[in-house]
Design a protein around this motif. Structure first.
Motif, PDB file in Angstrom:
ATOM      1  N   THR A  17       1.123  -1.196   0.257  1.00 55.92           N
ATOM      2  CA  THR A  17      -0.090   0.088   0.364  1.00 55.92           C
ATOM      3  C   THR A  17       0.824   1.262  -0.245  1.00 55.92           C
ATOM      4  OG1 THR A  17      -0.093  -0.176   2.661  1.00 55.92           O
ATOM      5  CG2 THR A  17      -1.919  -1.450   1.437  1.00 55.92           C
ATOM      6  N   GLY A  18       0.833   2.504  -0.041  1.00 50.80           N
ATOM      7  CA  GLY A  18       1.297   3.225  -0.437  1.00 50.80           C
ATOM      8  C   GLY A  18       2.033   4.194   1.618  1.00 50.80           C
ATOM      9  N   THR A  19       1.374   3.028   2.336  1.00 49.09           N
ATOM     10  CA  THR A  19       1.507   3.225   3.391  1.00 49.09           C
ATOM     11  C   THR A  19       3.246   2.574   3.646  1.00 49.09           C
ATOM     12  OG1 THR A  19      -0.061   2.705   4.847  1.00 49.09           O
ATOM     13  CG2 THR A  19       0.170   4.646   4.559  1.00 49.09           C
ATOM     14  N   GLY A  20       3.268   1.865   3.256  1.00 52.76           N
ATOM     15  CA  GLY A  20       3.683   0.233   2.931  1.00 52.76           C
ATOM     16  C   GLY A  20       3.654  -1.046   3.715  1.00 52.76           C
ATOM     17  N   LYS A  21       2.627  -0.736   4.225  1.00 52.61           N
ATOM     18  CA  LYS A  21       1.799  -2.551   4.813  1.00 52.61           C
ATOM     19  C   LYS A  21       1.279  -3.448   3.741  1.00 52.61           C
ATOM     20  CE  LYS A  21      -0.265  -0.163   8.355  1.00 52.61           C
ATOM     21  NZ  LYS A  21      -2.088   0.381   8.755  1.00 52.61           N
ATOM     22  N   LEU A  22       0.608  -4.489   3.517  1.00 56.97           N
ATOM     23  CA  LEU A  22       1.770  -5.316   3.087  1.00 56.97           C
ATOM     24  C   LEU A  22       0.025  -6.181   3.150  1.00 56.97           C
ATOM     25  CD1 LEU A  22       3.970  -7.449   3.483  1.00 56.97           C
ATOM     26  CD2 LEU A  22       3.721  -6.077   1.672  1.00 56.97           C
ATOM     27  N   LYS A  23      -1.134  -5.685   1.636  1.00 55.65           N
ATOM     28  CA  LYS A  23      -1.729  -6.207   1.019  1.00 55.65           C
ATOM     29  C   LYS A  23      -1.539  -7.577   0.668  1.00 55.65           C
ATOM     30  CE  LYS A  23      -4.466  -4.117  -1.728  1.00 55.65           C
ATOM     31  NZ  LYS A  23      -5.032  -2.960  -3.057  1.00 55.65           N
ATOM     32  N   ARG A  24      -3.308  -8.658   1.099  1.00 58.57           N
ATOM     33  CA  ARG A  24      -3.213  -9.557   1.120  1.00 58.57           C
ATOM     34  C   ARG A  24      -4.921 -10.076   1.093  1.00 58.57           C
ATOM     35  NH1 ARG A  24      -5.329 -12.692   4.651  1.00 58.57           N
ATOM     36  NH2 ARG A  24      -6.055 -11.923   7.105  1.00 58.57           N
ATOM     37  N   ARG A  45     -14.530 -11.359   0.750  1.00 66.58           N
ATOM     38  CA  ARG A  45     -14.067 -10.402  -1.072  1.00 66.58           C
ATOM     39  C   ARG A  45     -13.369  -9.277  -0.839  1.00 66.58           C
ATOM     40  NH1 ARG A  45     -19.438  -8.742  -3.078  1.00 66.58           N
ATOM     41  NH2 ARG A  45     -20.668 -10.524  -3.161  1.00 66.58           N
ATOM     42  N   LYS A  46     -12.878  -8.368   0.140  1.00 61.83           N
ATOM     43  CA  LYS A  46     -12.347  -7.401   0.260  1.00 61.83           C
ATOM     44  C   LYS A  46     -10.861  -7.912   1.293  1.00 61.83           C
ATOM     45  CE  LYS A  46     -16.552  -5.620   2.389  1.00 61.83           C
ATOM     46  NZ  LYS A  46     -17.359  -5.483   3.696  1.00 61.83           N
ATOM     47  N   ALA A  47     -10.171  -7.192   0.225  1.00 60.68           N
ATOM     48  CA  ALA A  47      -8.550  -7.187   0.306  1.00 60.68           C
ATOM     49  C   ALA A  47      -8.336  -7.128   2.152  1.00 60.68           C
ATOM     50  CB  ALA A  47      -7.575  -6.871  -0.494  1.00 60.68           C
ATOM     51  N   THR A  48      -7.351  -7.633   3.013  1.00 61.50           N
ATOM     52  CA  THR A  48      -6.821  -7.179   4.151  1.00 61.50           C
ATOM     53  C   THR A  48      -5.437  -6.767   3.814  1.00 61.50           C
ATOM     54  OG1 THR A  48      -7.148  -7.624   6.022  1.00 61.50           O
ATOM     55  CG2 THR A  48      -7.115  -9.617   5.168  1.00 61.50           C
ATOM     56  N   THR A  49      -5.247  -6.398   5.443  1.00 57.59           N
ATOM     57  CA  THR A  49      -3.225  -6.018   5.033  1.00 57.59           C
ATOM     58  C   THR A  49      -2.998  -7.283   6.568  1.00 57.59           C
ATOM     59  OG1 THR A  49      -3.946  -4.706   7.598  1.00 57.59           O
ATOM     60  CG2 THR A  49      -3.802  -3.859   5.658  1.00 57.59           C
ATOM     61  N   ASN A  54       3.375 -11.558  11.730  1.00 61.46           N
ATOM     62  CA  ASN A  54       4.192 -12.085   9.875  1.00 61.46           C
ATOM     63  C   ASN A  54       4.273 -10.578   8.829  1.00 61.46           C
ATOM     64  OD1 ASN A  54       2.904 -13.662  10.901  1.00 61.46           O
ATOM     65  ND2 ASN A  54       0.962 -13.929   9.886  1.00 61.46           N
ATOM     66  N   GLU A  55       4.310  -9.404   9.156  1.00 59.43           N
ATOM     67  CA  GLU A  55       5.214  -8.434   8.301  1.00 59.43           C
ATOM     68  C   GLU A  55       6.276  -8.069   8.008  1.00 59.43           C
ATOM     69  OE1 GLU A  55       3.663  -4.237   7.262  1.00 59.43           O
ATOM     70  OE2 GLU A  55       2.700  -4.915   8.104  1.00 59.43           O
ATOM     71  N   MET A  58       7.572 -11.314   5.679  1.00 62.50           N
ATOM     72  CA  MET A  58       7.593 -11.324   4.544  1.00 62.50           C
ATOM     73  C   MET A  58       7.746 -10.227   3.507  1.00 62.50           C
ATOM     74  SD  MET A  58       4.975 -13.424   4.349  1.00 62.50           S
ATOM     75  CE  MET A  58       5.180 -13.502   2.430  1.00 62.50           C
ATOM     76  N   LYS A  59       8.482  -8.829   4.704  1.00 65.25           N
ATOM     77  CA  LYS A  59       9.272  -7.461   3.689  1.00 65.25           C
ATOM     78  C   LYS A  59      10.500  -8.291   3.296  1.00 65.25           C
ATOM     79  CE  LYS A  59       6.298  -4.307   4.625  1.00 65.25           C
ATOM     80  NZ  LYS A  59       6.702  -2.460   5.254  1.00 65.25           N
ATOM     81  N   LYS A  60      11.328  -9.487   4.396  1.00 61.74           N
ATOM     82  CA  LYS A  60      11.995 -10.022   3.825  1.00 61.74           C
ATOM     83  C   LYS A  60      12.504 -11.023   2.291  1.00 61.74           C
ATOM     84  CE  LYS A  60      14.669 -11.324   7.483  1.00 61.74           C
ATOM     85  NZ  LYS A  60      15.315 -12.357   8.851  1.00 61.74           N
ATOM     86  N   VAL A  61      11.082 -11.558   2.447  1.00 60.22           N
ATOM     87  CA  VAL A  61      10.674 -12.487   1.113  1.00 60.22           C
ATOM     88  C   VAL A  61      10.963 -11.692   0.505  1.00 60.22           C
ATOM     89  CG1 VAL A  61       8.928 -14.045   1.079  1.00 60.22           C
ATOM     90  CG2 VAL A  61       9.998 -14.126   2.647  1.00 60.22           C
TER      91      VAL A  61
END
Length: 65
Positions: A17-24, A45-49, A54-55, A58-61
């Protein structure tokens, strides 16, 4: 330092996302949908962060995302 390889399976599943969070996307919406209510399927249906626990992993991966 050599270049880091991105895990391609993770790169296909996550966006930043724009703030640097991961969306899934949410799980449990592939099959056996007849017993799930319309409300449940609509909310899936809606995506979430990604959870903060775990973030970091995931950023390392995904070093270049």
């Amino acid at each position: 330092m050599p270049k880091l390889k991105t895990k391609r399976a993770a790169a296909k599943r996550f966006k930043v996302t724009g703030t640097g969070k991961l969306k899934r996307n949410k799980a449990y919406r592939r099959h056996i949908l007849t017993k799930k209510s319309a409300k449940t399927k609509r909310n899936l249906r809606k995506a979430t962060t990604v959870d903060s626990a775990n973030e970091k992993v995931m950023k390392k991966v995904l070093p270049y995302l």
